[in-house]
Design an enzyme around this catalytic site. Sequence first.
Site, mmCIF file in Angstrom:
data_model
loop_
_atom_site.group_PDB
_atom_site.id
_atom_site.type_symbol
_atom_site.label_atom_id
_atom_site.label_comp_id
_atom_site.label_asym_id
_atom_site.label_seq_id
_atom_site.Cartn_x
_atom_site.Cartn_y
_atom_site.Cartn_z
ATOM 1 N N ASP A 111 -2.203 10.929 -1.958
ATOM 2 C CA ASP A 111 -2.430 9.850 -2.932
ATOM 3 C C ASP A 111 -2.659 10.399 -4.327
ATOM 4 O O ASP A 111 -2.416 9.712 -5.317
ATOM 5 C CB ASP A 111 -3.605 8.985 -2.491
ATOM 6 C CG ASP A 111 -3.166 8.096 -1.346
ATOM 7 O OD1 ASP A 111 -3.081 8.602 -0.214
ATOM 8 O OD2 ASP A 111 -2.845 6.922 -1.601
ATOM 9 N N ARG B 78 -7.122 -0.087 -7.274
ATOM 10 C CA ARG B 78 -7.382 1.019 -6.333
ATOM 11 C C ARG B 78 -7.372 2.312 -7.148
ATOM 12 O O ARG B 78 -6.363 2.643 -7.771
ATOM 13 C CB ARG B 78 -6.327 1.068 -5.209
ATOM 14 C CG ARG B 78 -6.345 -0.182 -4.321
ATOM 15 C CD ARG B 78 -5.552 0.044 -3.037
ATOM 16 N NE ARG B 78 -6.260 0.892 -2.091
ATOM 17 C CZ ARG B 78 -5.681 1.438 -1.011
ATOM 18 N NH1 ARG B 78 -4.394 1.242 -0.779
ATOM 19 N NH2 ARG B 78 -6.387 2.179 -0.179
ATOM 20 N N GLN C 280 -3.290 2.361 9.896
ATOM 21 C CA GLN C 280 -1.933 2.483 9.341
ATOM 22 C C GLN C 280 -1.028 3.274 10.292
ATOM 23 O O GLN C 280 0.181 3.044 10.334
ATOM 24 C CB GLN C 280 -1.974 3.179 7.977
ATOM 25 C CG GLN C 280 -2.570 2.342 6.853
ATOM 26 C CD GLN C 280 -4.053 2.575 6.677
ATOM 27 O OE1 GLN C 280 -4.751 2.919 7.628
ATOM 28 N NE2 GLN C 280 -4.556 2.383 5.483
ATOM 29 N N ARG D 207 0.841 -1.187 0.000
ATOM 30 C CA ARG D 207 0.000 0.000 0.000
ATOM 31 C C ARG D 207 0.880 1.241 0.000
ATOM 32 O O ARG D 207 2.098 1.144 0.073
ATOM 33 C CB ARG D 207 -0.940 -0.005 1.210
ATOM 34 C CG ARG D 207 -0.198 -0.396 2.495
ATOM 35 C CD ARG D 207 -0.766 0.136 3.732
ATOM 36 N NE ARG D 207 -0.709 1.598 3.766
ATOM 37 C CZ ARG D 207 0.407 2.300 3.979
ATOM 38 N NH1 ARG D 207 1.577 1.724 4.166
ATOM 39 N NH2 ARG D 207 0.368 3.611 4.012
ATOM 40 N N ASN E 50 -5.813 12.458 0.321
ATOM 41 C CA ASN E 50 -4.970 11.623 1.177
ATOM 42 C C ASN E 50 -5.882 10.832 2.099
ATOM 43 O O ASN E 50 -7.121 10.988 2.057
ATOM 44 C CB ASN E 50 -3.969 12.487 1.962
ATOM 45 C CG ASN E 50 -2.914 11.634 2.663
ATOM 46 O OD1 ASN E 50 -2.316 10.756 2.044
ATOM 47 N ND2 ASN E 50 -2.696 11.852 3.951
ATOM 48 N N LYS E 51 -5.283 10.000 2.907
ATOM 49 C CA LYS E 51 -6.043 9.106 3.783
ATOM 50 C C LYS E 51 -7.171 9.841 4.510
ATOM 51 O O LYS E 51 -6.986 10.964 4.982
ATOM 52 C CB LYS E 51 -5.074 8.477 4.791
ATOM 53 C CG LYS E 51 -5.687 7.531 5.798
ATOM 54 C CD LYS E 51 -6.496 6.428 5.184
ATOM 55 C CE LYS E 51 -5.729 5.633 4.157
ATOM 56 N NZ LYS E 51 -6.608 4.740 3.354
HETATM 57 O O1 MRU Z 1 -4.877 3.176 1.923
HETATM 58 P P1 MRU Z 1 -3.396 3.406 1.994
HETATM 59 O O2 MRU Z 1 -2.792 2.867 3.247
HETATM 60 O O3 MRU Z 1 -2.687 2.926 0.741
HETATM 61 O O4 MRU Z 1 -3.274 4.970 2.039
HETATM 62 C C1 MRU Z 1 -2.008 5.557 2.053
HETATM 63 C C2 MRU Z 1 -2.025 6.996 2.345
HETATM 64 O O5 MRU Z 1 -3.040 7.645 2.383
HETATM 65 C C3 MRU Z 1 -0.720 7.635 2.482
HETATM 66 O O6 MRU Z 1 -0.758 8.656 3.398
HETATM 67 C C4 MRU Z 1 -0.340 8.168 1.096
HETATM 68 O O7 MRU Z 1 -0.371 7.114 0.147
HETATM 69 C C5 MRU Z 1 0.956 8.744 1.039
HETATM 70 S S1 MRU Z 1 2.145 7.465 0.919
HETATM 71 C C6 MRU Z 1 3.648 8.157 1.010
#
Ligand code: MRU
Length: 342
Positions: A229, A84, A188, A46, A239-240
Amino acid sequence: MPAVFRLVPDDAIEILDQTLLPHEERAVRIERVGALCEAIATLRIRGAPLLGLAGAAGMALAAARDGTDDGTLKRAADMIAGTRPTAVDLGFRVREALAFALRLPEPERVAALWQHAAQLQRDRTAEDAALSGFGAELLTERGAVLTHCNTGELATGGVGTALGVIIEAWRRGTLTRCYMTETRPLLQGARLTAWEVLRAGIPGTLLPDTAAGSLLASGAVRAVITGADRVAANGDSANKIGTYQLAALAARHGVPFYIAAPLSTIDPHCPDGSQIPIEMRDPGEVGGFGEARWSPAGVDAYNPAFDVTPAELIAAIVTERGVLWPPFEDGIARAFAERATA
Ligand code: MRU
């Protein structure tokens, strides 16, 4: 510890299964595109930049295992890129590898795609190192920072983006503490960032996502820094889930909010945040974790994996080519133009 990501040319990809961390460090060997897509969908692997690398390696795997003809490679590209939707790196790196392969005679494609993925892995390390240095220059005043989700090696294959900046600031002696949110529902922050921060020897404090307002109001944090992202051409950044509320709270308390992301995470074809596709995930992720269930079976849940932080709440975007300041349209266009001529 097994490698976070390892190419076994002509044969397989090995990844550290991130769903088992921090309690178990287990490598998973991936030999088929279907298994790679499962690993991406379930978040065994991920993080936007690492997904990009996995996507490029997946194209090498497809060529090695399924065939080198155009149709097979195009089908593999669609399958991997479709797992994704939000992280732009995944589709971008898959299409880049596909276009690269289609320009070559078929007999050369397998070896060339593995070499392409290996080069990308080296580039990732260099990009993160450059980005971390630029970001650390924003954190020259000693103090603590708050971060969200996971942006370290586990998310990028290099030293990390936001976490790379944090590690570099710690190395330079300007960071006193890293506050990190749990990052519900898949944790995470609690599972992965806490693990990486401890391994880096940085004083770390974990907080429930719901405690961020209280922490920012206390004055303990002098900057918030996260990854992204997908960054739109105007700077709006997906982002997350939970990042937007951190940025809004940071603005409320006069704390700068920074995004750290490589140029591969910026989508110059996406005009603004309203055009960023947001992945909706299984409602079951909200009502439990792993085997544990705490909500009644059958309850519905709102479970977007990402949210969009409007550009106006972002003080700066840190990239491997330097720090971009508002108005981001100009800086983003300039960074892409400079990269094209480099
Ligand atoms: O769902 P995930 O765990 O893949 O989401 C990741 C994030 O949102 C990270 O903060 C983002 O990808 C930045 S990674 C350097």
